[in-house]
Design a protein around this motif. Structure first.
Motif, PDB file in Angstrom:
ATOM      1  N   ALA A  19      -1.175  -6.155  -4.021  1.00  0.00           N
ATOM      2  CA  ALA A  19      -0.126  -7.171  -4.157  1.00  0.00           C
ATOM      3  C   ALA A  19       1.233  -6.609  -3.736  1.00  0.00           C
ATOM      4  CB  ALA A  19      -0.070  -7.687  -5.596  1.00  0.00           C
ATOM      5  N   ALA A  20       1.516  -5.373  -4.135  1.00  0.00           N
ATOM      6  CA  ALA A  20       2.796  -4.754  -3.765  1.00  0.00           C
ATOM      7  C   ALA A  20       2.879  -4.556  -2.256  1.00  0.00           C
ATOM      8  CB  ALA A  20       2.964  -3.419  -4.490  1.00  0.00           C
ATOM      9  N   GLY A  21       1.789  -4.128  -1.633  1.00  0.00           N
ATOM     10  CA  GLY A  21       1.768  -3.948  -0.182  1.00  0.00           C
ATOM     11  C   GLY A  21       1.992  -5.256   0.547  1.00  0.00           C
ATOM     12  N   GLN A  22       1.373  -6.305   0.045  1.00  0.00           N
ATOM     13  CA  GLN A  22       1.542  -7.620   0.669  1.00  0.00           C
ATOM     14  C   GLN A  22       2.971  -8.128   0.485  1.00  0.00           C
ATOM     15  OE1 GLN A  22      -1.659  -9.550  -1.414  1.00  0.00           O
ATOM     16  NE2 GLN A  22      -3.181  -9.013   0.132  1.00  0.00           N
ATOM     17  N   THR A  27       1.568  -6.338   4.235  1.00  0.00           N
ATOM     18  CA  THR A  27       0.283  -5.721   4.544  1.00  0.00           C
ATOM     19  C   THR A  27      -0.822  -6.747   4.370  1.00  0.00           C
ATOM     20  OG1 THR A  27       1.092  -3.561   3.833  1.00  0.00           O
ATOM     21  CG2 THR A  27      -1.307  -3.845   3.921  1.00  0.00           C
ATOM     22  N   VAL A  28      -1.728  -6.794   5.336  1.00  0.00           N
ATOM     23  CA  VAL A  28      -2.861  -7.707   5.297  1.00  0.00           C
ATOM     24  C   VAL A  28      -4.117  -6.899   4.985  1.00  0.00           C
ATOM     25  CG1 VAL A  28      -4.265  -9.326   6.616  1.00  0.00           C
ATOM     26  CG2 VAL A  28      -1.777  -9.278   6.931  1.00  0.00           C
ATOM     27  N   TYR A  29      -4.765  -7.222   3.871  1.00  0.00           N
ATOM     28  CA  TYR A  29      -6.032  -6.591   3.495  1.00  0.00           C
ATOM     29  C   TYR A  29      -7.171  -7.465   3.983  1.00  0.00           C
ATOM     30  CZ  TYR A  29      -3.919  -2.992   0.606  1.00  0.00           C
ATOM     31  OH  TYR A  29      -3.214  -1.896   0.179  1.00  0.00           O
ATOM     32  N   ASP A  30      -8.119  -6.844   4.683  1.00  0.00           N
ATOM     33  CA  ASP A  30      -9.267  -7.570   5.220  1.00  0.00           C
ATOM     34  C   ASP A  30     -10.538  -6.818   4.870  1.00  0.00           C
ATOM     35  OD1 ASP A  30     -10.820  -9.399   6.634  1.00  0.00           O
ATOM     36  OD2 ASP A  30     -10.580  -8.295   8.506  1.00  0.00           O
ATOM     37  N   PRO A  31     -11.378  -7.386   3.998  1.00  0.00           N
ATOM     38  CA  PRO A  31     -11.229  -8.680   3.341  1.00  0.00           C
ATOM     39  C   PRO A  31     -10.230  -8.592   2.185  1.00  0.00           C
ATOM     40  CG  PRO A  31     -13.246  -7.639   2.593  1.00  0.00           C
ATOM     41  CD  PRO A  31     -12.645  -6.735   3.643  1.00  0.00           C
ATOM     42  N   SER A  76       2.217  11.792   5.862  1.00  0.00           N
ATOM     43  CA  SER A  76       2.692  12.083   4.498  1.00  0.00           C
ATOM     44  C   SER A  76       3.528  10.937   3.936  1.00  0.00           C
ATOM     45  CB  SER A  76       3.503  13.381   4.480  1.00  0.00           C
ATOM     46  OG  SER A  76       4.640  13.274   5.317  1.00  0.00           O
ATOM     47  N   ALA A  77       4.310  10.273   4.777  1.00  0.00           N
ATOM     48  CA  ALA A  77       5.117   9.140   4.306  1.00  0.00           C
ATOM     49  C   ALA A  77       4.223   7.979   3.870  1.00  0.00           C
ATOM     50  CB  ALA A  77       6.084   8.685   5.389  1.00  0.00           C
ATOM     51  N   ILE A  78       3.148   7.764   4.603  1.00  0.00           N
ATOM     52  CA  ILE A  78       2.206   6.695   4.249  1.00  0.00           C
ATOM     53  C   ILE A  78       1.559   7.003   2.900  1.00  0.00           C
ATOM     54  CG2 ILE A  78       0.037   5.560   4.893  1.00  0.00           C
ATOM     55  CD1 ILE A  78       0.871   6.128   7.864  1.00  0.00           C
ATOM     56  N   PHE A  79       1.019   8.221   2.766  1.00  0.00           N
ATOM     57  CA  PHE A  79       0.324   8.577   1.536  1.00  0.00           C
ATOM     58  C   PHE A  79       1.281   8.707   0.350  1.00  0.00           C
ATOM     59  CE2 PHE A  79      -3.267  10.579   4.210  1.00  0.00           C
ATOM     60  CZ  PHE A  79      -3.920   9.369   4.283  1.00  0.00           C
ATOM     61  N   ASN A  80       2.494   9.186   0.587  1.00  0.00           N
ATOM     62  CA  ASN A  80       3.473   9.258  -0.507  1.00  0.00           C
ATOM     63  C   ASN A  80       3.839   7.862  -0.991  1.00  0.00           C
ATOM     64  OD1 ASN A  80       3.542  12.043  -0.467  1.00  0.00           O
ATOM     65  ND2 ASN A  80       5.366  12.161   0.808  1.00  0.00           N
ATOM     66  N   GLY A  81       3.979   6.912  -0.066  1.00  0.00           N
ATOM     67  CA  GLY A  81       4.277   5.537  -0.445  1.00  0.00           C
ATOM     68  C   GLY A  81       3.165   4.912  -1.267  1.00  0.00           C
ATOM     69  N   ILE A  82       1.924   5.149  -0.846  1.00  0.00           N
ATOM     70  CA  ILE A  82       0.782   4.631  -1.615  1.00  0.00           C
ATOM     71  C   ILE A  82       0.762   5.269  -3.003  1.00  0.00           C
ATOM     72  CG2 ILE A  82      -1.739   4.536  -1.758  1.00  0.00           C
ATOM     73  CD1 ILE A  82      -1.711   4.436   1.372  1.00  0.00           C
ATOM     74  N   GLY A  83       0.944   6.571  -3.062  1.00  0.00           N
ATOM     75  CA  GLY A  83       0.950   7.275  -4.350  1.00  0.00           C
ATOM     76  C   GLY A  83       2.042   6.776  -5.273  1.00  0.00           C
ATOM     77  N   ASP A  84       3.223   6.540  -4.722  1.00  0.00           N
ATOM     78  CA  ASP A  84       4.336   6.000  -5.535  1.00  0.00           C
ATOM     79  C   ASP A  84       3.989   4.624  -6.081  1.00  0.00           C
ATOM     80  OD1 ASP A  84       5.784   8.304  -5.021  1.00  0.00           O
ATOM     81  OD2 ASP A  84       7.102   7.358  -3.521  1.00  0.00           O
ATOM     82  N   THR A  85       3.337   3.810  -5.249  1.00  0.00           N
ATOM     83  CA  THR A  85       2.945   2.466  -5.704  1.00  0.00           C
ATOM     84  C   THR A  85       1.899   2.558  -6.794  1.00  0.00           C
ATOM     85  OG1 THR A  85       3.455   1.572  -3.519  1.00  0.00           O
ATOM     86  CG2 THR A  85       2.075   0.221  -4.953  1.00  0.00           C
ATOM     87  N   ILE A  86       0.923   3.435  -6.631  1.00  0.00           N
ATOM     88  CA  ILE A  86      -0.109   3.622  -7.666  1.00  0.00           C
ATOM     89  C   ILE A  86       0.557   4.028  -8.979  1.00  0.00           C
ATOM     90  CG2 ILE A  86      -2.010   5.144  -8.399  1.00  0.00           C
ATOM     91  CD1 ILE A  86      -2.942   5.074  -5.419  1.00  0.00           C
TER      92      ILE A  86
END
Length: 91
Positions: A19-22, A27-31, A76-86
């Motif tokens: 939800a945060a990514g969207q 961000t589009v999750y498929d499915p 690293s920026a991608i994974f750090n962003g995901i980690g921060d969101t988690i």
């Protein structure tokens, strides 16, 4: 392909991450309701980030792998962003 896994991820955390990514990055999750698939984010003026994702609710683990990205965006920026969101999502 660069991949990173996080442990202790519940269904509610995974739902929050999607939800945060969207909401924040379109961000589009498929499915949209699946535990495996692709997450695609268009970065304005730069290009597209395509990740694969795999959520295992029994093991409480979430893995993202970078399938493609603009050269200017560090993995690293991608994974750090995901980690921060988690970390920001309630368990």
């Amino acid at each position: 392909m660069d991949c990173k896994s996080w442990n202790g991820v519940t269904q509610s955390i995974f739902d929050c991450v999607k939800a945060a990514g969207q909401r924040e990055h379109s961000t589009v999750y498929d499915p949209s309701t699946g535990n495996t698939g692709t997450a695609t984010t268009d970065v304005s003026g730069i290009g597209t980030i395509v990740l694969t994702f795999s959520f295992d609710p029994l093991a409480s683990s979430l893995t993202y792998c970078v399938k493609s990205k603009p050269w200017i965006v560090p993995v690293s920026a991608i994974f750090n962003g995901i980690g921060d969101t988690i970390d920001a999502c309630p368990a």
